[in-house]
Design a protein around this motif. Structure first.
Motif, short mmCIF file in Angstrom:
data_model
loop_
_atom_site.label_atom_id
_atom_site.label_comp_id
_atom_site.label_asym_id
_atom_site.label_seq_id
_atom_site.Cartn_x
_atom_site.Cartn_y
_atom_site.Cartn_z
N GLU A 148 -4.68 -102.05 -31.28
CA GLU A 148 -5.49 -100.88 -30.90
C GLU A 148 -5.81 -100.95 -29.41
OE1 GLU A 148 -9.51 -98.52 -32.40
OE2 GLU A 148 -9.09 -100.56 -33.06
N GLU A 177 -3.84 -92.23 -34.13
CA GLU A 177 -5.21 -92.22 -34.66
C GLU A 177 -6.16 -92.57 -33.52
OE1 GLU A 177 -7.92 -94.36 -38.15
OE2 GLU A 177 -5.86 -95.02 -37.75
N TYR A 178 -7.02 -91.64 -33.16
CA TYR A 178 -7.89 -91.81 -32.00
C TYR A 178 -9.33 -91.54 -32.37
CZ TYR A 178 -7.57 -86.71 -31.84
OH TYR A 178 -7.61 -85.38 -32.15
N SER A 179 -10.23 -92.09 -31.59
CA SER A 179 -11.66 -91.87 -31.79
C SER A 179 -12.11 -90.70 -30.95
CB SER A 179 -12.45 -93.14 -31.42
OG SER A 179 -12.23 -93.46 -30.06
N LYS A 233 -12.97 -90.64 -36.46
CA LYS A 233 -11.56 -90.99 -36.30
C LYS A 233 -10.70 -89.81 -36.75
CE LYS A 233 -11.55 -95.42 -34.99
NZ LYS A 233 -10.79 -95.96 -33.84
#
Length: 473
Positions: free
Chosen positions: A378, A437-439, A456
């Motif tokens: 990540e 997949e990102y915040s 998320k």
């Protein structure tokens, strides 16, 4: 030998409706936190205005003027805006004919093709704005009759629909009497007049158009005289004036400039605005501008080696964090399974996705013919700072990055090295994909959650680096 990949047209994002679009043509709704394209939002017209004089008109007035400006004109030859040019002429003084006075007159001229209103035999005007003669449409009377006729039909259909809704529960004798005019017909019959329904039919009677098999014969000049292409109009010039459709250049007439609109876009799911411009026609700012490149990580190509079958190629991409908050992202394989049945398989692998595309379009845009080796770690991205690119000190937090994967870091951008390889039977352009997949920090406050919430989100990304070569020899 690596080659550079310019621009973003080969990087596409998956919309919530199932279409693939570049990041410059999609929106991000902060309320339902979904990616929206032009088909997923409702378009609402906010303002009609002229792009030349910047005069704004309400919708009713624009409709009466047929969405045309009354003061600005386009060139009938090249469709460029016409300019008003003034010339001075010497005319005799009405009080003293022996003396001459200077009088200004105005005419229209095109700065591109040099067409002037004098070529259309339009006399020069004494004022610069307005006053230009209008051309009459030969079929204007017939068109007006058709418009009135169909407006009356639409009103009758609307009345019938309202009556159906009113008596939808249980139609009675009074319903049929009111619908078919039985009481009015009996009253008219007793008085010796015509029934009400027959009167309406006579008023709305329209003479239908009759097709004729007789065609006018061509004149002998068509076969004898030599054709000069410079004097004949093109298809584009004829369609620009549908009311007269000029066939020769001498019949070209100035065209009233079409009005433009400022439109706002509204999400179809939550009915919130994703884009709303300013009311001023000269303003280029937006009250609400939720474009995707302000909220979704921006993926771009940096370099890519030539792709050969049976060989791995190095691909370097950059990921940028466009938000004002620190973000993290992780990459996953492209798990969107699109079978021949349609969107059923896609909804199982990607919850909430509803494809509305035909089968041929889905097969063309989701065809994966290669594999990509994704990093498993990540990555952290700093928030966007507009002054960071002018700062040469490079002071900032340090990250424990793998040098085999991370090529460099610069502010809120990171460059990643990955390996791609086409399938054995692949041909054409290499098509690969992954899920990022990102915040995301949602700053929209609600009654339940008044503080920003960090969530998320996942987005499917399709990459097309370049063509596939058979062998490296």
């Amino acid at each position: 030998m690596a080659f550079l990949m310019y621009g973003d047209p080969k990087v596409k994002y998956l919309c919530s409706c199932g279409s693939m679009k570049p990041i410059s043509r999609i929106y991000f709704c902060r309320h339902c936190m979904k990616i929206k394209c032009g088909f997923c939002v409702s378009h609402e017209v906010d303002l009609h205005y002229c792009s030349n004089c910047l005069e704004n008109l309400p919708s009713t007035e624009a409709r009466l003027k047929k969405n045309r400006c009354g003061y600005c004109f386009d060139c009938p030859s090249c469709q460029i805006s016409l300019n008003t040019r003034a010339v001075s002429q010497a005319v005799p003084n009405p009080d003293d004919p022996s003396k001459m006075l200077s009088k200004k007159s105005y005419y229209l001229v095109c700065a591109f093709c040099r067409w002037t209103s004098r070529e259309a035999s339009i006399p020069d005007q004494n004022v610069a704005n307005g006053g230009w003669p209008e051309i009459d449409c030969p079929n204007s009377k017939r068109v007006a009759e058709l418009v009135d006729h169909y407006q009356e039909i639409s009103l009758q259909e609307k009345d019938e629909e309202e009556r159906k809704k009113k008596y939808q529960v249980r139609p009675s004798y009074f319903h049929y009497a009111e619908k078919y005019g039985l009481s009015a017909a009996l009253a008219k019959k007793r008085m010796g007049g015509t029934p009400q329904r027959e009167t309406r039919t006579q008023q709305s009677a329209l003479v239908p158009a009759v097709a004729s098999e007789e065609v006018e014969e061509l004149s002998d000049s068509v076969f004898i005289e030599q054709l000069e292409l410079n004097k004949v109009t093109t298809i584009k010039q004829r369609l620009a004036s549908p009311e007269i459709q000029p066939t020769v250049v001498s019949q070209l007439y100035p065209l009233h400039k079409s009005l433009l609109v400022k439109r706002s876009l509204r999400c179809r799911d939550c009915e919130h605005n994703v884009s709303k411009p300013e009311f001023n026609p000269s303003s280029t700012k937006f009250k609400i501008q939720l474009s995707a490149f302000y909220h979704v990580p921006d993926v771009k190509f940096l370099t890519c080696e030539p792709v050969f079958i049976g060989k791995r190629s190095e691909l370097i991409i950059t990921v940028c964090n466009p938000t004002q908050h620190q973000s993290s992202f992780k990459m996953h394989p492209f798990e969107l399974n699109l079978g021949a049945k349609g969107s059923g398989d896609a909804e199982e692998s990607a919850p909430g996705l509803k494809l509305c595309l035909p089968e041929c379009a889905r097969d063309a845009q989701f065809k994966i013919n290669g594999t990509i080796k994704l990093p498993t770690t990540e990555f952290q991205l700093l928030p966007r700072d507009d002054t960071a690119e002018f700062d040469d000190s490079n002071k900032g937090p340090t990250f424990n990055d793998d040098p085999k994967v991370v090529v460099w870091r610069r502010g809120n951008k990171i460059a990643l090295r990955m390996a791609v390889s086409p399938d054995a039977d692949a041909e054409g352009v290499l098509s690969i994909g992954f899920v990022i997949e990102y915040s995301y920090v949602n700053t929209m406050t609600t009654l339940e959650k008044k503080e920003p919430q960090k969530v998320k989100l996942k987005t499917h990304i399709l990459l097309r680096p370049g063509p596939i070569f058979k062998s490296s020899q």
